[in-house]
Design a protein around this motif. Sequence first.
Motif, PDB file in Angstrom:
ATOM      1  N   MET A   4       0.843  -1.221   0.020  1.00 59.53           N
ATOM      2  CA  MET A   4      -0.187  -0.076  -0.046  1.00 59.53           C
ATOM      3  C   MET A   4       0.903   1.320   0.004  1.00 59.53           C
ATOM      4  O   MET A   4       0.306   2.236   0.192  1.00 59.53           O
ATOM      5  N   SER A   5       2.034   1.059   0.081  1.00 56.98           N
ATOM      6  CA  SER A   5       3.185   2.375  -0.144  1.00 56.98           C
ATOM      7  C   SER A   5       2.802   3.128  -1.401  1.00 56.98           C
ATOM      8  O   SER A   5       2.503   2.690  -2.569  1.00 56.98           O
ATOM      9  N   ARG A   6       2.909   4.575  -1.154  1.00 56.73           N
ATOM     10  CA  ARG A   6       2.751   5.370  -2.337  1.00 56.73           C
ATOM     11  C   ARG A   6       3.614   6.524  -2.384  1.00 56.73           C
ATOM     12  O   ARG A   6       4.538   6.903  -1.182  1.00 56.73           O
TER      13      ARG A   6
ATOM     14  N   PRO B 102      -3.900  -3.234   4.413  1.00 55.71           N
ATOM     15  CA  PRO B 102      -2.818  -3.275   5.295  1.00 55.71           C
ATOM     16  C   PRO B 102      -3.057  -3.641   6.908  1.00 55.71           C
ATOM     17  O   PRO B 102      -2.111  -3.327   7.528  1.00 55.71           O
ATOM     18  N   CYS B 103      -4.345  -4.019   7.111  1.00 53.17           N
ATOM     19  CA  CYS B 103      -4.591  -4.278   8.613  1.00 53.17           C
ATOM     20  C   CYS B 103      -4.782  -3.367   9.630  1.00 53.17           C
ATOM     21  O   CYS B 103      -3.652  -3.400  10.545  1.00 53.17           O
ATOM     22  N   PRO B 104      -5.236  -2.312   9.222  1.00 48.95           N
ATOM     23  CA  PRO B 104      -5.635  -1.623  10.149  1.00 48.95           C
ATOM     24  C   PRO B 104      -6.077  -1.867  11.451  1.00 48.95           C
ATOM     25  O   PRO B 104      -6.745  -2.913  11.614  1.00 48.95           O
ATOM     26  N   PRO B 105      -5.947  -1.045  12.697  1.00 43.13           N
ATOM     27  CA  PRO B 105      -5.347   0.334  12.846  1.00 43.13           C
ATOM     28  C   PRO B 105      -3.981   0.267  12.715  1.00 43.13           C
ATOM     29  O   PRO B 105      -3.154  -0.772  13.061  1.00 43.13           O
ATOM     30  N   LEU B 106      -3.597   1.298  11.862  1.00 41.47           N
ATOM     31  CA  LEU B 106      -2.094   1.400  11.170  1.00 41.47           C
ATOM     32  C   LEU B 106      -1.294   2.231  12.059  1.00 41.47           C
ATOM     33  O   LEU B 106      -1.612   2.865  12.800  1.00 41.47           O
ATOM     34  N   VAL B 107       0.009   2.054  11.607  1.00 44.17           N
ATOM     35  CA  VAL B 107       0.939   3.091  12.123  1.00 44.17           C
ATOM     36  C   VAL B 107       1.346   3.428  10.673  1.00 44.17           C
ATOM     37  O   VAL B 107       2.032   2.743   9.862  1.00 44.17           O
TER      38      VAL B 107
ATOM     39  N   ALA C 268      10.211   7.699   5.128  1.00 45.19           N
ATOM     40  CA  ALA C 268       8.674   7.116   5.368  1.00 45.19           C
ATOM     41  C   ALA C 268       8.958   5.664   6.228  1.00 45.19           C
ATOM     42  O   ALA C 268       8.472   5.435   7.324  1.00 45.19           O
ATOM     43  N   LYS C 269      10.036   4.962   5.716  1.00 43.53           N
ATOM     44  CA  LYS C 269      10.208   3.560   6.240  1.00 43.53           C
ATOM     45  C   LYS C 269      10.902   3.778   7.578  1.00 43.53           C
ATOM     46  O   LYS C 269      10.517   3.112   8.664  1.00 43.53           O
ATOM     47  N   HIS C 270      11.973   4.375   7.653  1.00 45.01           N
ATOM     48  CA  HIS C 270      12.590   4.664   9.124  1.00 45.01           C
ATOM     49  C   HIS C 270      11.690   5.205  10.290  1.00 45.01           C
ATOM     50  O   HIS C 270      12.059   4.901  11.231  1.00 45.01           O
ATOM     51  N   SER C 271      11.127   6.079   9.663  1.00 44.92           N
ATOM     52  CA  SER C 271      10.001   6.691  10.955  1.00 44.92           C
ATOM     53  C   SER C 271       9.116   5.402  11.557  1.00 44.92           C
ATOM     54  O   SER C 271       8.966   5.687  12.760  1.00 44.92           O
ATOM     55  N   LEU C 272       9.271   4.431  10.915  1.00 44.36           N
ATOM     56  CA  LEU C 272       8.318   3.295  11.537  1.00 44.36           C
ATOM     57  C   LEU C 272       9.131   2.803  12.496  1.00 44.36           C
ATOM     58  O   LEU C 272       8.421   1.787  13.431  1.00 44.36           O
ATOM     59  N   PHE C 273      10.362   3.066  12.697  1.00 42.58           N
ATOM     60  CA  PHE C 273      11.101   2.478  13.797  1.00 42.58           C
ATOM     61  C   PHE C 273      10.843   3.172  15.072  1.00 42.58           C
ATOM     62  O   PHE C 273      11.250   2.536  16.222  1.00 42.58           O
ATOM     63  N   ARG C 274      10.199   4.452  15.265  1.00 44.04           N
ATOM     64  CA  ARG C 274       9.774   5.193  16.291  1.00 44.04           C
ATOM     65  C   ARG C 274       9.004   4.196  17.128  1.00 44.04           C
ATOM     66  O   ARG C 274       7.989   3.618  16.821  1.00 44.04           O
ATOM     67  N   LYS C 275       8.803   4.942  18.663  1.00 43.19           N
ATOM     68  CA  LYS C 275       7.672   4.544  19.469  1.00 43.19           C
ATOM     69  C   LYS C 275       6.639   4.940  19.307  1.00 43.19           C
ATOM     70  O   LYS C 275       6.556   6.193  18.965  1.00 43.19           O
ATOM     71  N   ILE C 276       5.595   4.457  19.397  1.00 42.15           N
ATOM     72  CA  ILE C 276       4.159   4.990  19.354  1.00 42.15           C
ATOM     73  C   ILE C 276       4.168   6.386  20.285  1.00 42.15           C
ATOM     74  O   ILE C 276       4.623   6.197  21.490  1.00 42.15           O
ATOM     75  N   GLY C 277       3.781   7.322  19.868  1.00 41.54           N
ATOM     76  CA  GLY C 277       3.726   8.538  20.548  1.00 41.54           C
ATOM     77  C   GLY C 277       5.008   9.576  20.725  1.00 41.54           C
ATOM     78  O   GLY C 277       4.901  10.603  21.041  1.00 41.54           O
ATOM     79  N   GLN C 278       5.976   8.997  19.863  1.00 36.94           N
ATOM     80  CA  GLN C 278       7.098   9.633  19.878  1.00 36.94           C
ATOM     81  C   GLN C 278       7.227  10.657  18.847  1.00 36.94           C
ATOM     82  O   GLN C 278       7.142  10.350  17.729  1.00 36.94           O
TER      83      GLN C 278
ATOM     84  N   ILE D 248       3.186   2.116   5.238  1.00 33.79           N
ATOM     85  CA  ILE D 248       2.286   1.728   6.155  1.00 33.79           C
ATOM     86  C   ILE D 248       2.739   0.610   6.883  1.00 33.79           C
ATOM     87  O   ILE D 248       3.237  -0.403   6.151  1.00 33.79           O
ATOM     88  N   GLN D 249       2.311   0.443   8.169  1.00 32.29           N
ATOM     89  CA  GLN D 249       2.678  -0.706   9.012  1.00 32.29           C
ATOM     90  C   GLN D 249       1.294  -1.272   9.347  1.00 32.29           C
ATOM     91  O   GLN D 249       0.168  -0.365   9.546  1.00 32.29           O
ATOM     92  N   CYS D 250       1.297  -2.390   9.593  1.00 34.80           N
ATOM     93  CA  CYS D 250      -0.021  -2.992  10.265  1.00 34.80           C
ATOM     94  C   CYS D 250      -0.222  -2.677  11.673  1.00 34.80           C
ATOM     95  O   CYS D 250       0.553  -2.015  12.329  1.00 34.80           O
ATOM     96  N   HIS D 251      -1.243  -3.119  12.364  1.00 34.26           N
ATOM     97  CA  HIS D 251      -1.443  -2.773  13.857  1.00 34.26           C
ATOM     98  C   HIS D 251      -0.359  -3.580  14.626  1.00 34.26           C
ATOM     99  O   HIS D 251      -0.187  -2.808  15.914  1.00 34.26           O
ATOM    100  N   SER D 252       0.223  -4.472  14.178  1.00 32.29           N
ATOM    101  CA  SER D 252       1.255  -5.207  15.137  1.00 32.29           C
ATOM    102  C   SER D 252       2.571  -4.149  15.011  1.00 32.29           C
ATOM    103  O   SER D 252       3.417  -4.508  15.846  1.00 32.29           O
TER     104      SER D 252
END
Lengths: 281, 189
Positions: A153-155, A183-188, A204-214, A269-273
Amino acid sequence: MREIEAGVITEAVAKLAVEATHFLPEDVEGAIRGARETEQSPLGVQIIDEILENAEIAREQMLPLCQDTGTAVVHLELGQDVHITGGFIMDAVNAGIEKGYGDGYLRKSIVAHPFGERKNTGTNTPGVIHTEIVPGDKIHIGFMPKGGGCENMSRYQNFLPGAGREAVIKFVCETVDQSGGNPCPPLVIGVGVGGTAEKAMTMAKHSLFRKIGQRSEDPEVSILEKTLLDAVNALGVGPQAVGGSTTALDVFVETYPTHITALPVAVNIQCHSARTKHTVL
Amino acid sequence: MESKEINLPLTDKAIDGLQIGDRVEYSGILYTARDAAHKRLITLADAGNELPVALQGQVIYYVGPTPPRPGRVIGSAGPTTAMRLDPYTPRMLELGVKGIIGKGGRGPVVREAIQKHHAIYCIAVGGTGALLNRHIKNVEVVAFEDLGTEAIRRLEVDHFPAIVVNDAYGGDLLEAGKAEYRTKAPPSP
């Protein structure tokens, strides 16, 4: 110059592969629990409950969280004062992927040729390995088993330079809306703005290594992240796209200076997990 | 929300009673198939050959499981993206398939074919392969073993949970659900 044996990298990567695919990160689990309290759709709440129960079963019974144990995306931050001995660093990482996916009973999803025979390599190698040279004498390894459903689902789009933040908001919302349940929402959601085409997608990919809320350290970007999260959640897509108020758990934005003619925007996009795991050697 | 218990194979009567948003629990036999298996099945059927699996009344589950640890019948086994199978689905319905389990939405051609063939499309919750593992009691590879994770497997399931997304009346849960919870007009392209 600090020396690190290639075999140590292999062992570390193998361990990360198993842990990342079995243990839901604490911050992600916390965010999902939070969403359970605010989700408006009763069916959405049931889905969230199943996601939480799944995490518990995965952890206790050593079953992967998801059958798609992904492309092994590895982000290496290599201290410039480190010297690798006993082998080539990329070989060491791939050996770790092979070991982790083999010993961990993970699914091997990589085919050798993208449009040819598409024969499975049988080892889940090669991984997609990003390297960054950083100060110091350590190696930081980030491991992300990236599922196909969300990666597909990347764009990416080039906007007119004056299109501004509104263009970013529209593009991200449009991407999430069109993606629906794939992409299995809820997403990151990871967003890269600026640089060049490949720089934007890498951010975009690298940002997904952050912790939720950071949040981003740049105040303007941090505000955009919050605006994007609200806008995406107003779409109504909801858990697994059955309709609901939780479409995303978080949105991360990274930016980079760009050319006078350009406004590159990438969404990954990341899936819920939102599976990631880190270690430092 | 109560689940409706359904024994497989699917009957027309069972399909009559299902509507979008219903939670179902399937017990009986599911057949797994993904992209490569669909391609092969349809190639065989189009050439007039006998299929390795009798599809009449069956439910196809779009899944490529992880390998089982010793002592288990299967590994993690959640649904894969259904839209990828859209090009094959109308033909599979013609061949007698009555139910499908995947994740995400279906295109207009598939939705129409589901209504036309009086079939049903459900989602299982994507990314819950560990939880779904518990509902799979027996596994047997029945065709295309060389495809590995994509081989056709016969799964014996017990109270396998799913949600009806496309019913035989033309309904679509994902569209209806989004419309209900959307709080602002979507941004124009």
